[in-house]
Write an enzyme that holds these catalytic residues in place. Structure first.
Site, PDB file in Angstrom:
ATOM      1  N   TYR A  71       0.907  -1.227   0.093  1.00 55.01           N
ATOM      2  CA  TYR A  71      -0.026   0.056  -0.159  1.00 55.01           C
ATOM      3  C   TYR A  71       0.858   1.208   0.144  1.00 55.01           C
ATOM      4  CZ  TYR A  71      -3.829  -3.023   1.038  1.00 55.01           C
ATOM      5  OH  TYR A  71      -4.821  -4.020   1.366  1.00 55.01           O
ATOM      6  N   LYS A  80       3.777 -15.312   2.715  1.00 53.67           N
ATOM      7  CA  LYS A  80       3.524 -16.295   1.463  1.00 53.67           C
ATOM      8  C   LYS A  80       5.062 -16.232   0.809  1.00 53.67           C
ATOM      9  CE  LYS A  80       1.085 -17.946  -1.883  1.00 53.67           C
ATOM     10  NZ  LYS A  80       0.271 -19.099  -1.786  1.00 53.67           N
ATOM     11  N   ASP A  95      -2.625 -18.379   2.278  1.00 57.57           N
ATOM     12  CA  ASP A  95      -4.144 -18.898   1.856  1.00 57.57           C
ATOM     13  C   ASP A  95      -4.586 -19.867   2.728  1.00 57.57           C
ATOM     14  OD1 ASP A  95      -1.532 -19.858   1.241  1.00 57.57           O
ATOM     15  OD2 ASP A  95      -2.115 -20.859  -0.844  1.00 57.57           O
ATOM     16  N   ASP A 140      -5.013  -6.677   6.180  1.00 55.10           N
ATOM     17  CA  ASP A 140      -6.253  -5.853   5.809  1.00 55.10           C
ATOM     18  C   ASP A 140      -7.454  -7.094   5.541  1.00 55.10           C
ATOM     19  OD1 ASP A 140      -8.054  -4.044   4.985  1.00 55.10           O
ATOM     20  OD2 ASP A 140      -6.963  -3.419   3.200  1.00 55.10           O
ATOM     21  N   ASP A 161     -10.828  -8.427   8.351  1.00 56.29           N
ATOM     22  CA  ASP A 161     -12.214  -8.448   7.951  1.00 56.29           C
ATOM     23  C   ASP A 161     -12.955  -9.818   8.020  1.00 56.29           C
ATOM     24  OD1 ASP A 161     -12.208  -5.653   7.438  1.00 56.29           O
ATOM     25  OD2 ASP A 161     -13.280  -5.689   5.608  1.00 56.29           O
TER      26      ASP A 161
END
Ligand code: NAD
Length: 358
Positions: free
Chosen positions: A141, A191, A223, A247, A251
């Site tokens: 980001y 990852k 994942d 992020d 959620d």
């Protein structure tokens, strides 16, 4: 006397923050923390009063406080302002950056009386108590972004995922510290089978772990973590991860617990930390005594835990919330058949009563 900057902001912010202050005040007195509160302007309310969403006086107030309690900012009245004046873009993000708040801590605790408010099966989520620590000021980001035209004329877009050793070290160290006060397990999500930044993340995490031999460390690919979160959430204690993975996973984790009106958060890392509910200013219900104040009340509990190291006080607030819910009291967002509907103010009253006030 610990100083708290109070920034109610807009919409339901002005309704929920006073409830959290009442709770904080009761618990503060019990634990000899005689808080003093100073209110500041932020968001649309600040635009209306001063022409800017983040006045210098507010920044100064925050920098000179021991902790910050924020409601929420924004609303339709200010949606059409230029970006430089929009409450979220021009107030919240610069404030977090200015204060160096590089870590976002978001607990996902299932309050048992709300077990049927989640979309997931009760036997899967019962006992869920996870803290996710998300890196907040680095990664994809914040890396360089650009567009280029290839020789063929085709356009390409480039986002850069960049992490330095020091950025990884400070956030993973925080995760181990937090885990020490909990069930002593850190799951570092990356990852590393594909990304170089994740391989560095894993290396640095292992090094930092050497200072915390009492805490268990496991590494998990993102994942797999997404799958495990809904498969068996109780396996997690503290999750630490980079900005974008965090992020998405926070959620996802929020759905383990039911309503957004229940979710507190803390942003820490600088001299002074900021505590706020995870939701926004809810203009659709603002001014109607319908907002759930529990996320803000639980954010005050996080303030006791992280800024003032008052773990017993924090736990007392969480237990009071649990008891009020167990007695069947519900704001509209968590209402179920057969329960007792209450407003914002009354929900605050009930938590205060459980804490021995009135
Ligand atoms: P929102 O979180 O304000 O509302 C989403 C939905 O959840 C609405 O239906 C609302 O009524 C409900 N809701 C939220 N909090 C609740 C509570 N405590 N009790 C009961 N119901 C609750 O998100 P939105 O509608 O996308 O955004 C509204 C405004 O808030 C926008 O201006 C947005 O920019 C701003 N916003 C601010 C923050 C912040 O201050 N940190 C975060 C997100 C959105």
């Amino acid at each position: 006397m610990p100083r708290i900057a109070v920034l109610p902001g807009d919409g339901i912010g002005v309704e929920i923050v006073p409830q959290a202050i009442r709770v904080l005040d009761i618990v503060g007195r019990k634990y000899n923390l005689d808080f003093s509160y100073t209110e500041g302007l932020i968001g649309g309310a600040a635009v209306d009063a001063t022409g800017t969403p983040l006045p210098d006086e507010t920044i100064e107030l925050c920098e000179n406080s021991d902790a910050i309690l924020l409601g929420a900012v924004g609303g339709p009245k200010w949606d059409n302002l230029p970006v430089a004046q929009r409450p979220e873009a021009a107030a919240l993000l610069p404030l977090r950056k200015k204060l160096g708040l590089y870590a976002n801590i978001r607990p996902s605790i299932l309050y048992e009386p709300l077990v049927d408010a989640s979309t997931l099966k009760r036997e899967v989520i019962l006992g869920t108590d996870i803290v996710t620590i998300r890196e907040l000021t680095g990664g994809l980001y914040f890396g360089e972004k650009k567009r280029e035209k290839k020789e063929t004329g085709e356009e390409v877009a480039i986002d850069t995922l960049i992490y330095s050793t020091s950025e990884i070290e400070r956030i993973t160290r925080l995760a181990f510290e937090v885990a020490r006060n909990r069930r002593k397990k850190v799951t570092s999500v990356d990852k590393a089978n594909v990304l170089e930044s994740s391989r560095l993340w894993r290396e640095v995490t292992k090094q930092v772990h050497q200072d915390y031999p009492d805490v268990e460390l496991e590494h998990m690919y993102v994942d797999n973590a997404a799958m495990q979160l809904v498969r068996r959430p109780t396996q997690f204690d503290v999750i630490v991860t980079e900005n974008m993975f965090g992020d998405i996973l926070t959620d996802q984790a929020s759905m383990l617990t039911g309503s957004i009106g229940m979710l507190p958060s803390a942003s820490i890392g600088g001299k002074v930390a900021l505590y706020e509910p995870s939701h926004g200013s809810a203009p659709d219900i603002a001014g109607q005594d319908k907002a759930n104040p529990l996320a803000t009340i639980l954010s005050a509990a996080m303030m006791l835990e992280y800024s003032f190291k008052e773990l017993d006080g924090a736990r007392e607030i969480q237990e009071a919330v649990n008891k009020v819910l167990a007695k069947g009291y519900r704001t509209p967002d968590i209402m179920e058949e057969g329960k007792i509907l209450v407003g914002t103010r009354e929900m605050g009253d009930l938590v205060c009563q459980e804490l021995g006030d009135g």
